[in-house]
Motif scaffolding. Structure first.
Motif, mmCIF file in Angstrom:
data_model
loop_
_atom_site.group_PDB
_atom_site.id
_atom_site.type_symbol
_atom_site.label_atom_id
_atom_site.label_comp_id
_atom_site.label_asym_id
_atom_site.label_seq_id
_atom_site.Cartn_x
_atom_site.Cartn_y
_atom_site.Cartn_z
ATOM 1 N N LYS A 169 2.406 1.616 -3.470
ATOM 2 C CA LYS A 169 1.353 2.032 -4.410
ATOM 3 C C LYS A 169 1.090 3.537 -4.290
ATOM 4 C CE LYS A 169 -3.503 1.062 -5.273
ATOM 5 N NZ LYS A 169 -4.644 0.264 -4.827
ATOM 6 N N GLU A 170 1.009 4.056 -3.062
ATOM 7 C CA GLU A 170 0.810 5.489 -2.832
ATOM 8 C C GLU A 170 1.992 6.294 -3.370
ATOM 9 O OE1 GLU A 170 -1.758 7.365 -1.631
ATOM 10 O OE2 GLU A 170 -2.901 5.489 -1.769
ATOM 11 N N TYR A 171 3.201 5.794 -3.139
ATOM 12 C CA TYR A 171 4.400 6.495 -3.607
ATOM 13 C C TYR A 171 4.410 6.575 -5.134
ATOM 14 C CZ TYR A 171 9.253 7.900 -4.128
ATOM 15 O OH TYR A 171 10.397 8.582 -4.470
ATOM 16 N N PRO A 227 4.493 10.013 -10.523
ATOM 17 C CA PRO A 227 4.185 9.231 -11.739
ATOM 18 C C PRO A 227 5.379 8.843 -12.610
ATOM 19 C CG PRO A 227 3.007 11.343 -11.718
ATOM 20 C CD PRO A 227 3.843 11.289 -10.498
ATOM 21 N N SER A 265 6.088 6.344 -17.932
ATOM 22 C CA SER A 265 7.101 5.907 -16.980
ATOM 23 C C SER A 265 8.201 5.123 -17.687
ATOM 24 C CB SER A 265 6.458 5.026 -15.906
ATOM 25 O OG SER A 265 7.438 4.474 -15.081
ATOM 26 N N LEU A 303 0.205 -3.721 -9.273
ATOM 27 C CA LEU A 303 0.892 -2.443 -9.348
ATOM 28 C C LEU A 303 1.131 -2.120 -10.806
ATOM 29 C CD1 LEU A 303 2.262 -0.301 -7.525
ATOM 30 C CD2 LEU A 303 4.356 -1.621 -7.721
ATOM 31 N N ALA A 327 2.624 4.668 -14.778
ATOM 32 C CA ALA A 327 2.079 5.529 -15.824
ATOM 33 C C ALA A 327 2.661 5.133 -17.181
ATOM 34 C CB ALA A 327 2.397 6.991 -15.516
ATOM 35 N N GLU A 359 0.833 -1.210 0.000
ATOM 36 C CA GLU A 359 0.000 0.000 0.000
ATOM 37 C C GLU A 359 0.865 1.257 0.000
ATOM 38 O OE1 GLU A 359 -3.235 0.303 -0.489
ATOM 39 O OE2 GLU A 359 -3.393 -1.876 -0.671
ATOM 40 N N TYR A 384 1.852 6.441 -7.095
ATOM 41 C CA TYR A 384 0.752 7.321 -7.506
ATOM 42 C C TYR A 384 1.162 8.783 -7.360
ATOM 43 C CZ TYR A 384 -3.866 9.443 -7.736
ATOM 44 O OH TYR A 384 -4.943 10.224 -8.088
ATOM 45 N N ASP A 385 1.857 9.113 -6.275
ATOM 46 C CA ASP A 385 2.273 10.495 -6.025
ATOM 47 C C ASP A 385 3.444 10.926 -6.904
ATOM 48 O OD1 ASP A 385 0.313 10.682 -4.085
ATOM 49 O OD2 ASP A 385 1.685 10.272 -2.408
#
Length: 142
Positions: free
Chosen positions: A37-39, A44, A77, A71, A74, A34, A41-42
């Motif tokens: 995943k947040e990292y 890209p 990326s 996971l 982008a 989690e 998302y923040d």
């Protein structure tokens, strides 16, 4: 069910299936997922090496999450994996879209659709049918 040592911490646990890690380590791994995943998302445009260093997660674990399609990064990326079938660079999963389509088509050809069975109405003959006599009609005729 069998008893195994946890691959991560070494404790004994009842192993059912999947990755051979104890429930405690599996929970810690889910929490770490989690966070990763947040990292992602923040940030890209982040690379796999940077995610590994900042989040203190081994690269093989990140690749496993990508292969499991848990996971994804982008489109712009730098991160990409190779399709296991043809080697084309993909962003998530194990196979590229073309290979997925080919595999699905191959499976569909292996198991063709069954033709629907047409059921014909059974012809009942009047003589063969069971009949019931209404007791009230017998009394009226007597």
């Amino acid at each position: 069910m069998e008893v195994r040592n946890c691959k991560s911490c070494g404790r004994l646990f009842n192993y059912l299936s999947g990755t051979p890690i104890c429930p405690s380590c599996a929970h810690k791994l889910d929490l770490k997922f989690e966070e990763v995943k947040e990292y992602v998302y923040d940030h890209p445009g982040v690379g796999m090496q940077e995610v590994s260093e900042v989040m203190e997660v081994p690269i093989p674990q990140i690749k496993q999450w990508i292969r499991e399609e848990r996971l994804s990064f982008a489109e712009d990326s730098m991160i990409g994996l190779e399709c296991e079938r043809c080697g084309v660079t993909i962003k998530t999963g194990r196979y590229c879209k073309e290979c997925k389509d080919k595999l699905a088509k191959g499976l569909n050809e292996l198991y063709p659709e069954e033709k629907p069975v047409i059921q014909r109405k059974k012809e009942t003959r009047e003589k063969e049918r069971m009949r019931f006599i209404d007791p009230s009609s017998i009394r009226n005729n007597l």
